[in-house]
Write an enzyme that holds these catalytic residues in place. Structure first.
Site, mmCIF file in Angstrom:
data_model
loop_
_atom_site.group_PDB
_atom_site.id
_atom_site.type_symbol
_atom_site.label_atom_id
_atom_site.label_comp_id
_atom_site.label_asym_id
_atom_site.label_seq_id
_atom_site.Cartn_x
_atom_site.Cartn_y
_atom_site.Cartn_z
ATOM 1 N N CYS A 149 30.804 39.111 37.693
ATOM 2 C CA CYS A 149 30.722 38.883 39.132
ATOM 3 C C CYS A 149 29.755 39.871 39.787
ATOM 4 C CB CYS A 149 32.109 38.972 39.754
ATOM 5 S SG CYS A 149 33.064 40.417 39.258
ATOM 6 N N TYR A 150 29.940 41.163 39.525
ATOM 7 C CA TYR A 150 29.015 42.147 40.098
ATOM 8 C C TYR A 150 27.573 41.877 39.677
ATOM 9 C CZ TYR A 150 32.955 45.264 41.457
ATOM 10 O OH TYR A 150 34.075 45.830 42.017
#
Lengths: 345, 345, 345, 345
Positions: A149-150
Site C-alpha cells: 500500500c505505501y
C-alpha cells in the site's frame, strides 16, 4: 465469466476483495478458502455481505482451486509461493496481495521477511502489479505481485519527477500515514480501539519492508542511486493512507511546468487524479474507491517540492489494485467493477 | 432516463443523493441548486465526486427545475412546501427529504417545526415514503414525504408486532442512537470533532420531532392509543443508526413464532434483513448501503421483547430511501442503483 | 503511608489504579505483580507513567504482598478468591475489582462466571464497595467487592426511586452504553480499532453478568420483586459510560419533588452530581474523574421517568471507586487523590 | 496566593487553563471574562468544572483585571496587544497564549497575521515563553509570548543539534500532525466530527504562521541561514501533537553520542522526557499532561537523523506551558499544579 478463487478470505483485504468482486459483472466467485472457518457461510462472519455472497468458506484441501481462472492470495506472506507453482501449472493465473513476489532480489526478500523463498524460479516471471507503470506486462502476466500500500503512493508520487530527471534521487523523504486497517484483522493489543484511538505514533522508523520494495522500483527510473527515508505512522482512522513526499529539485522549473508534468503522466489513467496545484487532498475523498489523488506544493517557492498522495489503503492500496490487474489480465475494461464513488461523509 | 433535480445539494443528504444518483443507470442529473454556491462545480466542494459529477451548483433562479422529471429537496424544513406547488403544477414529481409533508396534522407540524405551513392543500395528497408499508401509494404518488431517519427504524421494528396485536401499544420505548452526520453539515459548536468525539450523550429527551411523526404512523396499525417514549443519543461515529426497541407482549407467543412473524413480514423486501433470533446487528454492516437489519431478543424469556434495528442514517434513513421511492414512482426496478455492499471495515 | 500492592497491573483497571495511586499523597506503591512481565519496569509498558512510577512488575511468587496494608486485584475473575484468604489471614486488606465476591448467592456466581467458588467462606463477609449505599460497612471491611461498572450507574440511578417506593420495581429498563476500554486490554478481534470504530452495537442482550449483580443489590431497597431488563451497548469511545434508565411511576409526584428526592439523596456525596432537571449529561464531563452525574427527565409529563447517568467506566466504574473504598477503609479523607478535573475536550 | 484573571475563557485553551489553575495550590481564580457569556457560570458551559470552578464569566468592562497579579489571554490574535499596555502599567503581569508578541519582526507579524500591531513598544520587552530555552528571562518577565504548539515541538527537537553544530540548518523538514482541538472551539464546517473523523489531510502546506516563528527562534542557535519546510496535518484525535523532524548530519557522530547530546540537554528539565534511542513515542502518553517526549532515529545508519516529538497540544503546547511560565515568574516550584499523569488509555 471469470471464475475466481480467494485464498484467505477472513482478513481485511479478503473481505474487501469480496465486496468488489461480488458486484463485478464479469466475475463468478467460485471458492473462498479458510482452514479455520471451513463450512462457515462467509456472510456469517461478515454480515455486510448478507445477500451479496452465498458461498461458505471451504478448507484449502477441499476447494478445487484448479478450476478457477484466477486465484487471489489475501494471505500472510509465504502462502502464495507455496501454492502458486501448482496453480500456474494447472493454467490458473495468480494474483498475490502479499509480498512473496514483490522483490526481485531473493536475498533481500529473505532478509526482510525472515523466511526462505520456496518458489525462486517464479520471481523473475512475476509482474509487479502497478498498472500505471507496468500495464503492458500485467496484461500478459500469469503471476502478479500486487504492490504494497505505501509503495503505491510513493511510486506514483515520485516517478514522474524521477523519469524527468528533475530531483535528487539520493535524497527522497516519504512521511506516510496509514489507517489502522493496514495492520490487518489480527488479535493484537497494539491495534485495539483503546490503544489506537485518540492517538498518533510512528512505527518501524528504523526500517520497514516497504522501503526496499519502493527503492527497487524507483531505481528503474533513474541512473542515480536512490536514497529513500520512509517513516510510516498510524492514524486513528479505519481506512485511508496519506503520503507526504519531499524531494529536492535539481533543475529550474516553474510550478506550472511541474503541474503539467504530472497531468501529462496521468492524463489517461482512470484511477489517478491530479488535483489543482496547491490542493490538500483528504483521505476520505477516496474512502471505498479505487482512486488515488495527488497534489503538488512548492513551499516558499524554494527547491523543495512536496507531493501529497492519498488513497484507500484497502482499495487502490490492495484489493482494488488487484482487481484492476485482473481486469487487465482478462481483457475486460480496466475500470469494470471499480467505479464506486467514495463514501463521504 | 429520469431527469433529476436536487434542491440543496451542499448538505450531507445532498451529497449522498449525488453519490447514489450519479451511479444510477436510469438517472440523468440535470440541476443541483445552491444560492450560495452558484457556479461552483459540485466536485470542487466534494472531491469524492471528481470524475463522477460534472455539474456546477446553480442558483435556484437560474435552474429550470420544471424541465426535470423529479426534484429532490435536501433542504431545511420549509423549502419544499414553498416550491412544491409550482413544480407539481408543471408536472414535476417532488420528493421532500425534510419534514414539510410528514405530518398529516397541520397543527402538529406548526407546533413542532415552529413555522406556518404554506402549502396545506398538499398535505393530504403527500405520500409517506416508507416503501415497506406504503409501496402501492408511493408508486402512484406525485409528492413524497420521505420519512425521518429515526422513524424508519421505529416503524419497521414495531409494526409487525402492532399489526399482529401482540404488544401493549401504549407502552413503547425506543432508545435510539445516531451517528453525527444526522445533525447535518452545519457549522455548530456541538458537533465539532473535539466536542462529539470520544463522547456519548442523549439529547432532546423531553421531546423530539420524530416522536409525533412515528406515533402518528404507528397509530395506523393499532386500535389502542399509541404511547411512545423516544430517547435519541449521539454516537461518535459518522454514519449509522441503532434503535433498541422495547415492547411488552400481551399474548403468549414463543420465540420461533416471533421470529417467523418478522421473517414473513419482510420476506420479499429487498432492503430489510431479518437476522437470526438473538443476533446483534452492527451499524457498520449497513455503512453506505440501503439495507436495514433487524434482530429480536427476549431477555430471560420474559414478556419484554427487544428489537434491535440498524441502518445507515444517510442511506435507508434518508437518501437511499428517497431513491427507492423514486424507483417505485418511475417504474424502474426498486433496487436499481441501490445495491452497494456496505463498507466493512 | 498506606502500603499498596496491585495484582494484575497490566490491564486497564491496573494502569488506572497506578495513575490514581501514584499521585495519592498517603499511598506508597509497594508491589505490582505480573507473572508474564516479571522484571519489566511498569513505565516501559505504560510510558505515560515515566517519571511517576519507578517500580517494575514482579512475579507473584517473589512479591511479598503480605507486607502490604492493602492489595488491589485488577485481575480476571477467579484470581482474588484464590489469594484473598492468605492475605486476609496475614492482616492485609483486599479490594477485588473483579466479580469474585460481588454476588452473595454462590450458585448464581458459579452459573454466571462458569467457575467454582474457591473461597465461599468469605462471600458473606465481603462488603459490596459502593460507598454511596454502603459507606459504614466499607469503613469496617477487610474485603471489598468493588461493583461492576454498569451496576454502579444502575444502582445510583434507580435507588432513590426504589427507596421512596415511587416506581414499579418489576419493570425496570436499563439501556446502557460503554466505551471500549470496558472490554479490557485483551488481544481480541472484536475490539480492534477497525472493528469497533465508526460502529455501534448491542451485545449480551440475552443475558449479562451485571444483571444478577444489579438485581440483587436493588432488591435490598424494595419489597417488590425486582424485574430488570438490561441492554449493554458498545460505543466507539475509549472511556465513558451512559445509562439511560426507564421506570414507571406508581404514585403521583411532580418534577420538582422528583428532583428534590435525588438532590437530597446525594447532597453530601463528593462524587455524585445531580444536574438540573432536564439536563443531558455527557460522558466526557467525567473523563478521567471519579464523578458520576445524574439528570432526570419526564417525557411529555407522563408516568415514565428517564434517568440519565454518566461516569468514567475506569474511574467511578472501577479504579476510582476502589480507591474511594480504600480511603474509607483507612480513615483518610474520602476524596483524597480523587479530585482530578475531567479532561475536556 | 497568585490572583489570576483569564481573558477569553470559552475556548479550548481557556477551559484547559481552568482545569489546571483550579487545582493549582497557589492560585486564586479571580476573574474570567467573556463579553458574550457575561453572567453565565463557567461550569454551566463546561460541566467538567462543576464543583471545581464557582466563578461566572464577566464582561470585560466589569471585570477589574487590574486587581489580578497576572492575566492570561486565551483569545484570538490581537486582543492581548490591545489590553496589555494598561495592565502592565497597573503592575499586572501578562501571559499571551496568542501570537501578538511571538515575532520580534513587527512587519513579519503584520504580514502573517494580517493586522496592524497596536503595541509595538512592547514587542522588544516580551519574553518568548519556552522555559527550556529562556528560563532566566521568563523569571524576570512582565510580558510573556507563549509559544505556538507546533513551534514548541520543532524547537525542542532541533535545538540540541543546532547548538552542537551537527546539522545542515538550511535543510530542515518538520512533518507535523495535530489533533483537532488545535483548531479551537469555533463553529466551522471543516472541523465538524463528520468532516474530520476517519480522515487525514495536510493543510497550509504553502505557508503557515508557525514557520516564521520557528525559523526566527531556531536562528538564534546557528550562524547558518535556517531553511525550514513545515507541513502541518490534521489527525482525527482531540488532543495530541506529533512532529516528525528530519535533519541532515554534517559531521560524523554515532548514535550513542547523539542520544547523549539530547539527554544532557534535557537532563534537568521536568517536562522533557528523552526516551531510549529508537523509541516510538505515542501522543497518548502525554494526554492531559505537561510532558513532551522525544526519541531519536537514524534510518539505515545514514546521515539523516529523524527526531520524533510528542506533546499534548493544549498542555505543553499551550495552557500548561503558560502555567509553567507563571510558576517561574512568581517564584513557585516550576512543576506546581502540572504533575498530572497522562490519561491512558
Amino acid at each position: 465469466m471469470i471464475k475466481v478463487g480467494i485464498v484467505g478470505g477472513t482478513g481485511y483485504t479478503g473481505v474487501e476483495l469480496l465486496r468488489l468482486l461480488s458486484a463485478h459483472p464479469e466475475v463468478q466467485l467460485t471458492a473462498i478458502t479458510s482452514r479455520k472457518e471451513d463450512g462457515l457461510p462467509v456472510a456469517d462472519m461478515f454480515p455486510s455481505l448478507r445477500g451479496h455472497v452465498d458461498l461458505a468458506f471451504s478448507s484449502p484441501d477441499k476447494a478445487d482451486l484448479s478450476k478457477c481462472d484466477v486465484v487471489f492470495f489475501a494471505t500472510p506472506h509465504g502462502v502464495a509461493m507455496a501454492q502458486a507453482p501448482a496453480l500456474l501449472a494447472a493454467g490458473v493465473k495468480v494474483i498475490d496481495l502479499a509480498a512473496d513476489f514483490r522483490l526481485k532480489d531473493r536475498a533481500a526478500f529473505e532478509k526482510w521477511y525472515k523466511m526462505e523463498h520456496t518458489a525462486p524460479e517464479l520471481i523473475e516471471e512475476a509482474v509487479y502489479g502497478l498498472p500505471e507503470l507496468n500495464r503492458d506486462d500485467i496484461k500478459k502476466a500469469r503471476l502478479i505481485a500486487n504492490p504494497g500500500c505505501y509503495p503505491t503512493t510513493m511510486q506514483l508520487g515520485f516517478t514522474p519527477l524521477l523519469k524527468a530527471g528533475l530531483i535528487d534521487a539520493g535524497n527522497l523523504i516519504a512521511d506516510s500515514k496509514s489507517g489502522v486497517s493496514g495492520a490487518g484483522r489480527k488479535a493484537e493489543i497494539g491495534t485495539l480501539f483503546s490503544e489506537a484511538s485518540d492517538n498518533f505514533k510512528a512505527y518501524g522508523v528504523a526500517g520497514h519492508r516497504h522501503t526496499p520494495e519502493t527503492s527497487a522500483q524507483l531505481q528503474r527510473y533513474t541512473e542515480q542511486k536512490v536514497g529513500l527515508i520512509f517513516t510510516p505512522h498510524l492514524v486513528p482512522m479505519i481506512r485511508g493512507m496519506h503520503s507526504t513526499l519531499y524531494a529536492r529539485l535539481t533543475k529550474d522549473i516553474d510550478n506550472a511546468a511541474l503541474q503539467a508534468l504530472f497531468e501529462d503522466a496521468y492524463r489517461d489513467e482512470p484511477f489517478v487524479d491530479v488535483m489543482p496545484f496547491g490542493s490538500h487532498p483528504e483521505t476520505r475523498s477516496t474512502r471505498g474507491s479505487n482512486m488515488l489523488r495527488i497534489a503538488l506544493h512548492r513551499p516558499d517557492g524554494g527547491d523543495t517540492v512536496v507531493i501529497l498522495v492519498v488513497q484507500d489503503n484497502l482499495v487502490k492500496g490492495a484489493a482494488g489494485q488487484a482487481v484492476q490487474c485482473m481486469n487487465l489480465m482478462f481483457g475486460v475494461p480496466e475500470n469494470m467493477g471499480l467505479q464506486q464513488v467514495a463514501l463521504l461523509p
